[in-house]
Structures are given as structure tokens and as C-alpha cells.
Enzyme design. Sequence first.
Site, PDB file in Angstrom:
ATOM      1  N   HIS A 142     -23.166   4.451  25.472  1.00  0.00           N
ATOM      2  CA  HIS A 142     -22.528   5.136  24.354  1.00  0.00           C
ATOM      3  C   HIS A 142     -21.259   5.841  24.807  1.00  0.00           C
ATOM      4  O   HIS A 142     -20.935   5.909  25.996  1.00  0.00           O
ATOM      5  CB  HIS A 142     -23.500   6.142  23.705  1.00  0.00           C
ATOM      6  CG  HIS A 142     -23.980   7.253  24.610  1.00  0.00           C
ATOM      7  ND1 HIS A 142     -23.147   8.213  25.148  1.00  0.00           N
ATOM      8  CD2 HIS A 142     -25.231   7.558  25.059  1.00  0.00           C
ATOM      9  CE1 HIS A 142     -23.838   9.056  25.873  1.00  0.00           C
ATOM     10  NE2 HIS A 142     -25.110   8.689  25.858  1.00  0.00           N
ATOM     11  N   CYS A 150     -28.759   7.843  29.934  1.00  0.00           N
ATOM     12  CA  CYS A 150     -27.913   6.788  29.366  1.00  0.00           C
ATOM     13  C   CYS A 150     -26.749   6.466  30.297  1.00  0.00           C
ATOM     14  O   CYS A 150     -26.504   7.141  31.289  1.00  0.00           O
ATOM     15  CB  CYS A 150     -27.370   7.225  28.008  1.00  0.00           C
ATOM     16  SG  CYS A 150     -28.662   7.545  26.775  1.00  0.00           S
TER      17      CYS A 150
END
Length: 411
Positions: A142, A150
Site C-alpha cells: 500500500h 505490510c
Amino acid sequence: MGVRGRTILCLAALLAGSAPAGAAPKHLAPVPPATTALMAARNMAPSAPVLLRAYKQESEIEVWKRAADGRFVHLRTFPICRWSGQLGPKTRAGDRQAPEGFYAVAARQLNPNSAYYLSFDVGYPNAYDRAHGGTGSALMVHGTCSSAGCFAMTDRQVGEIYALVRDALAGGQAAFQFQAFPFRMTARAMARHRTDRHIAFWRQLKEGSDRFEATGREPLVGVEGGAYVFAPYPDPAVEALAVARRTEEEARIQALVEGGVEAVRTTYADGGQHPTFTAMLKRASAFAAMASPAAVTGAVTSATAYAADGTPAASPFSAFIVPAGLGDVSRPEALALAGREVVVIPARRRPPPPIHPIQVAAAFVPLPVIETEPSPFSRLRLAEEPSRLTLAASPAPSRPFFLTGKFAVLP
């Protein structure tokens, strides 16, 4: 506020402005022209399948795209702005670990409405993770430079990656493979990390990595008995390439270990980031040390003078402004302790190879005749007159390296 602070804040306001009127929604933005031209030069259709590879230690994500000959070809490498945790797989929710393994990403996993600009779910937990009791969800690639498991990119970077995978999925690819590794799976890296507690798992990842690099074909991944397994490629010639690569890499690892390469353990306070972004943040900190607190606050939180790919914008103040799309960097204090190597087994010099005796044929081999002069230091009759020493190889097969000598007085 001083002139410098007012100038920086004005520049920040201009650069942080809204998108131009009439621009496509961010999730529908086209692939940048430079990347489109690169695809054309490498004989790749815009809708051809893609494959992504992430490396924690190097903090990079590679995009590969299938060319006309059926092989995946490297297209672009994007520096990772932030990943969290340590080297090794994710095992439970809340451990801050970014995952490692082989994952599949379908169109339903793309999120055009992400709170972090754009994102896609990599697919954790997969069959391997579930077999080992792995828990957690929503592990993403992202935007915004903040990670809790992430792979965080800049907004512009994730926008381009999103466009590339979106077009491939729209072109008929059912799901693209996302390969996540602790580091580039070279023989040297494996030899140096041979004592790590994750080495058995990493050997599985290396097999899949080797198969891809040898063939340019997506490895056919399965899970059996809690381990990754890889089915043979349908084409025997392609499978032969994969097998040969595995044999060569195993031999390289063994040679490195036998040669005395050091064994290390790499530690992180909480993940890392690509050196490109580390350098940017250091420049911003340097500016903070020079400017007034008010000016610094405005410049650091609002300015976007750096291009998201790490290229400085055309601005005289670009060396002092936080990159575009970075957002709030997660745990910046941990970055100073990222990637520290602890030597577990020191390197040692490889002993020289043994010197083998010269193998001489069993047959009689005449050697040069040495003419001698009488010696005043010897009482032997042989030394009182000129003599001849004849050397010859022993004919005994069991002792081919011994020499025999015969002395005779010259006539």
C-alpha cells in the site's frame, strides 16, 4: 516566521495541492508513459501477466511481466519505503511481521478505496501459513510509509504498481503470484544464514526462487506435509533447466561453507526501508536542525517536493523536504537499528589444497645424468674420481613417486 520558513511553507502548499481537474480516478490512472515505452521495448503487451517479487533485506519490490516468448522478464524495481518486523515468516496476528512465501493475488484483493491511497492484499495466510497455525489478515502492499506487517510504498509508487497489476488481471490473468523473500536468495546469502532458525523454511523458498530464475516461468507451488513443494514444469526441457540450477546452487552453497564463509544473523529493531528513503529522512532532519520549530513543522508535514521514485524534484529546497506520498513514517527511531549483522561463526581461511605426489608411469623412465667432480670433503673412492649419478623412476606401481639412484665411476 523567517523568510526561509515562509518560502518552504508556500512551496509545500503548492506541491500538496489537489489533483488536476479532469484527471482519472487514482485507481484508474494509466501506467506512466515511461513504463509503457519500456514494456514495448521488451516485447510485452500491456495486458500480459505479471509477477511480483519482494525482498526484505534489500527493501525492494520487483515487477516482472511475461514477454511474447512466454518467459517473465524483469520490468521495474521499486524501493520499499517501509516494512516491519524481522527476517522470517509471519506467524500470528500482531507480530508486525511482513509475510514470506508464495501468494496469489486476484482482482478481488485490489482495494481502490484504501485508507493508504491504493493497496492490494497479498493473500496471507496461504495454505502453508494455515498449516503452521498462522493468524492475521489484511497484509498489504500500500501507499504511505507506515507498516505493521505490510510492504509500504509511496503513493506514486503504489499507484504505478496498482495500474500494472490491474491491467494484467483485466487482461485475463486469474491471479498473479507474489513472492516474498527475506533477501535475494543467492548461494552466498544462504551460506551466511545457515545457522538461522528459519533456514529450513528459507531452503524451501530458495527452491521456488531458483526454479523461476532458471526458467523465467512461474513456479508451480503447492503445500504438502506443511512444506512448500514444486511440481515439475510440463515441458521437459524447461524442467531440466530448473533441476540443473538447483544442483549448481547446492554445490555453490556447499563450496562456500567448506571454504569458511562466515555465518551471520541479521537483526532489526522493527523492519527497515530502502536507503533511498533513509537518505531523504536524514536530509529532512538536517533541515530541522537548522530551521525554526514552526518552519520545520510546516515543511515536514506538508511538503512534497521529492518525486516518489526517489528522484529530487526541480526545486532549490528539494534537499530539505519530505518525499511525496511518504505520509507518517512508522517507528522512525527503529530505522537506526535496521539490518545489523551478528557474526555467529567467524570466517576462516580455507586451507590450501593438498599437494599430491607426481604420478609416474611404472615403466622405467630415464632421468638426466649428473656429472660430478671429485670432492675434497669426502673419503669415498667415488669422490676421488669423476663419477656419474643416474636417476630413474621406480618401476614399482605401488610407489610411483620414489626415485632410485645408481653411482658409477666414469671410465
